[in-house]
Scaffold this active site. Structure first.
Site, PDB file in Angstrom:
ATOM      1  N   LYS A 108     105.628  59.792  74.255  1.00 60.19           N
ATOM      2  CA  LYS A 108     104.456  59.928  73.396  1.00 60.19           C
ATOM      3  C   LYS A 108     104.127  58.590  72.715  1.00 60.19           C
ATOM      4  O   LYS A 108     105.051  57.866  72.346  1.00 60.19           O
ATOM      5  CB  LYS A 108     104.825  60.985  72.349  1.00 60.19           C
ATOM      6  CG  LYS A 108     103.747  61.494  71.480  1.00 60.19           C
ATOM      7  CD  LYS A 108     104.294  62.554  70.525  1.00 60.19           C
ATOM      8  CE  LYS A 108     105.193  61.948  69.451  1.00 60.19           C
ATOM      9  NZ  LYS A 108     105.513  62.864  68.353  1.00 60.19           N
ATOM     10  N   LYS A 127     104.279  55.801  66.180  1.00 62.92           N
ATOM     11  CA  LYS A 127     104.425  54.632  65.303  1.00 62.92           C
ATOM     12  C   LYS A 127     105.863  54.150  65.263  1.00 62.92           C
ATOM     13  O   LYS A 127     106.136  53.038  64.830  1.00 62.92           O
ATOM     14  CB  LYS A 127     103.884  54.917  63.896  1.00 62.92           C
ATOM     15  CG  LYS A 127     104.257  56.234  63.283  1.00 62.92           C
ATOM     16  CD  LYS A 127     103.360  56.537  62.083  1.00 62.92           C
ATOM     17  CE  LYS A 127     103.132  58.024  61.923  1.00 62.92           C
ATOM     18  NZ  LYS A 127     101.926  58.363  61.218  1.00 62.92           N
ATOM     19  N   LYS A 165     114.536  63.536  66.190  1.00 64.95           N
ATOM     20  CA  LYS A 165     114.633  62.545  65.106  1.00 64.95           C
ATOM     21  C   LYS A 165     116.054  62.391  64.599  1.00 64.95           C
ATOM     22  O   LYS A 165     116.497  61.290  64.287  1.00 64.95           O
ATOM     23  CB  LYS A 165     113.717  62.921  63.942  1.00 64.95           C
ATOM     24  CG  LYS A 165     112.269  62.604  64.217  1.00 64.95           C
ATOM     25  CD  LYS A 165     111.478  62.514  62.930  1.00 64.95           C
ATOM     26  CE  LYS A 165     110.047  62.095  63.193  1.00 64.95           C
ATOM     27  NZ  LYS A 165     109.220  62.209  61.993  1.00 64.95           N
TER      28      LYS A 165
HETATM   29  P1  TYM Z   1     102.172  62.853  62.291  1.00 60.53           P
HETATM   30  O1  TYM Z   1     101.977  62.064  61.055  1.00 60.53           O
HETATM   31  O2  TYM Z   1     103.295  62.496  63.194  1.00 60.53           O
HETATM   32  O3  TYM Z   1     100.849  62.810  63.145  1.00 60.53           O
HETATM   33  C1  TYM Z   1      99.580  63.103  62.568  1.00 60.53           C
HETATM   34  C2  TYM Z   1      98.698  63.805  63.583  1.00 60.53           C
HETATM   35  O4  TYM Z   1      98.526  62.968  64.733  1.00 60.53           O
HETATM   36  C3  TYM Z   1      98.882  63.702  65.912  1.00 60.53           C
HETATM   37  N1  TYM Z   1      99.514  62.774  66.873  1.00 60.53           N
HETATM   38  C4  TYM Z   1      99.154  62.681  68.145  1.00 60.53           C
HETATM   39  N2  TYM Z   1      98.194  63.308  68.860  1.00 60.53           N
HETATM   40  C5  TYM Z   1      98.062  62.965  70.158  1.00 60.53           C
HETATM   41  N3  TYM Z   1      98.864  62.036  70.769  1.00 60.53           N
HETATM   42  C6  TYM Z   1      99.828  61.391  70.094  1.00 60.53           C
HETATM   43  N4  TYM Z   1     100.596  60.472  70.698  1.00 60.53           N
HETATM   44  C7  TYM Z   1     100.016  61.702  68.719  1.00 60.53           C
HETATM   45  N5  TYM Z   1     100.870  61.256  67.764  1.00 60.53           N
HETATM   46  C8  TYM Z   1     100.539  61.923  66.632  1.00 60.53           C
HETATM   47  C9  TYM Z   1      99.883  64.749  65.434  1.00 60.53           C
HETATM   48  O5  TYM Z   1      99.963  65.831  66.333  1.00 60.53           O
HETATM   49  C10 TYM Z   1      99.307  65.131  64.094  1.00 60.53           C
HETATM   50  O6  TYM Z   1      98.276  66.082  64.252  1.00 60.53           O
HETATM   51  N6  TYM Z   1     104.213  67.087  60.678  1.00 60.53           N
HETATM   52  C11 TYM Z   1     102.982  66.349  60.768  1.00 60.53           C
HETATM   53  C12 TYM Z   1     102.304  66.123  59.435  1.00 60.53           C
HETATM   54  C13 TYM Z   1     102.049  67.347  58.641  1.00 60.53           C
HETATM   55  C14 TYM Z   1     101.076  68.341  58.913  1.00 60.53           C
HETATM   56  C15 TYM Z   1     101.175  69.270  57.851  1.00 60.53           C
HETATM   57  C16 TYM Z   1     100.168  68.535  59.946  1.00 60.53           C
HETATM   58  C17 TYM Z   1     102.661  67.690  57.482  1.00 60.53           C
HETATM   59  N7  TYM Z   1     102.137  68.849  57.005  1.00 60.53           N
HETATM   60  C18 TYM Z   1     100.357  70.403  57.814  1.00 60.53           C
HETATM   61  C19 TYM Z   1      99.347  69.653  59.898  1.00 60.53           C
HETATM   62  C20 TYM Z   1      99.460  70.575  58.851  1.00 60.53           C
HETATM   63  C21 TYM Z   1     103.283  64.996  61.380  1.00 60.53           C
HETATM   64  O7  TYM Z   1     104.367  64.464  61.271  1.00 60.53           O
HETATM   65  O8  TYM Z   1     102.222  64.407  61.953  1.00 60.53           O
END
Ligand code: TYM
Length: 341
Positions: A201, A204, A118
């Protein structure tokens, strides 16, 4: 510490920055709903404080947070059964996040691949929040003493860091206070790839909207994106080994299997031998059948944002009954004087 000394509790989070897409749904939201039926306490969070580690227009952030809550409910999360919150309404997340900023090491943060991706070559100009992001994520989880965290594959490294932070805290203060959280990365589609490039991947932040299926896409858009998805000229294999070296084919088959709740092998025993021309309409049909009801329910819920706000307020109250005592104990362990918030 034994990993079983804590009552099981599930926590997971998602950033309300932009649209929910198929990767979020298959990698996280669908497993969230499955956990809700297992008789374990479940807490799911829209991580608005994480979202602002990169610039967010305030009106868009508010809309995305409410829309994500609508998406959670439309996909099957019941606000009576699961605790649904936005992170900023439960201040203990940020308060424990500060403590963890003082536990985590700069070197650990610098090794996070998400930070490197990022911030890229422009690290000097990235926010301090983006660098410290994983310490707040550890706090999100550990302020509930959560034991299980369902996520997609891309969050694995952050969850390893969460364990490192818990272990260092416990060691430094000579306590057995924070649990060793288990990542739960399960199912046929833990890493959904871009429809335009099987090595990237689904995300968004991809500039191409055709690279992803948004939960708000209508049936025609979903069918068109799948029709245009990149593939190779060969027929589908009948066994999973036949997908080796065929990233795009593997991705579409994984999506098909996950949407049907099947293993990849089970899906291939059904569609093996088909050309993409025959397989893509089948994939589009199952995607529309699974996603359309969610997207129409989302729009219905978004017509009453007051109700969504009430759900999040109630979620925060229930969450704080868990987080306030854990933060209070943490402050006591660390040596803070006086009445705690
Ligand atoms: P974020 O918002 O990027 O994504 C949310 C969840 O979606 C999953 N995900 C995917 N799974 C499969 N294929 C994909 N292409 C894909 N894109 C996204 C992510 O693995 C995630 O589970 N850091 C985290 C948010 C967060 C969090 C937490 C998660 C903050 N605090 C505590 C778990 C526990 C994030 O940016 O996810």
């Amino acid at each position: 510490m034994t990993e079983t000394s804590f009552a099981p509790r599930v926590f997971s989070g998602m950033q309300p920055s932009g649209n929910l897409h198929l990767g979020n749904y298959l990698g996280a939201l669908k497993p969230f709903v499955e956990w809700q039926g297992k008789g374990v306490e479940t807490v799911y969070c829209m991580v608005d404080l994480h979202a602002i580690t990169v610039w967010q227009d305030p009106a868009d952030l508010r809309r995305s947070t409410r829309e994500m809550c609508a998406g959670f409910i439309a996909a099957g999360l019941d606000p009576e059964k699961s605790i649904l919150i936005n992170q900023s309404q439960v201040p203990e997340h940020a308060q424990l996040g500060w403590i963890f900023n003082c536990v985590a090491r700069m070197g650990w943060m610098g090794r996070m691949t998400q930070w490197k991706d990022k911030a890229g070559k422009n690290a000097e100009n990235a926010s301090l929040g983006l660098f410290g992001y994983p310490a707040l994520m550890a706090a999100d989880i550990l302020v509930y003493h959560a034991t299980h965290v369902p996520v997609g594959e891309d969050q694995k490294q952050h969850l390893e860091l969460t364990r490192d932070i818990a272990a260092k805290f416990n060691h430094d203060y000579g306590v057995d206070f924070f649990p060793m959280t288990e990542p739960v990365i399960e199912g046929a589609a833990t890493r959904v790839m871009s429809l335009r490039d099987g090595s990237k991947k689904m995300s968004k932040s991809d500039v191409s909207d055709a690279s992803r299926i948004n939960m708000t896409d209508d049936a025609d858009t979903i069918a068109r994106k799948i029709r245009k998805a990149k593939t190779d000229p060969d027929a589908l294999p009948s066994e999973a080994e036949g997908l080796a070296g065929r990233a795009e084919a593997r991705n579409l088959v994984s999506i098909y299997a996950a949407l049907n709740g099947q293993s990849i092998d089970a899906a291939l025993s059904e569609v093996g031998g088909l050309q993409f021309g025959a397989f893509k309409p089948m994939l589009a049909d199952v995607a529309v059948a699974r996603l359309s009801p969610i997207s129409s329910e989302m729009s219905r819920l978004m017509a009453d944002t007051g109700e969504i706000d009430r759900i999040l307020m109630r979620g925060a109250e229930r969450a704080r009954a868990i987080t306030a005592p854990i933060l209070k104990q943490t402050y006591e362990i660390v040596g803070m004087v006086g009445p705690t918030p």
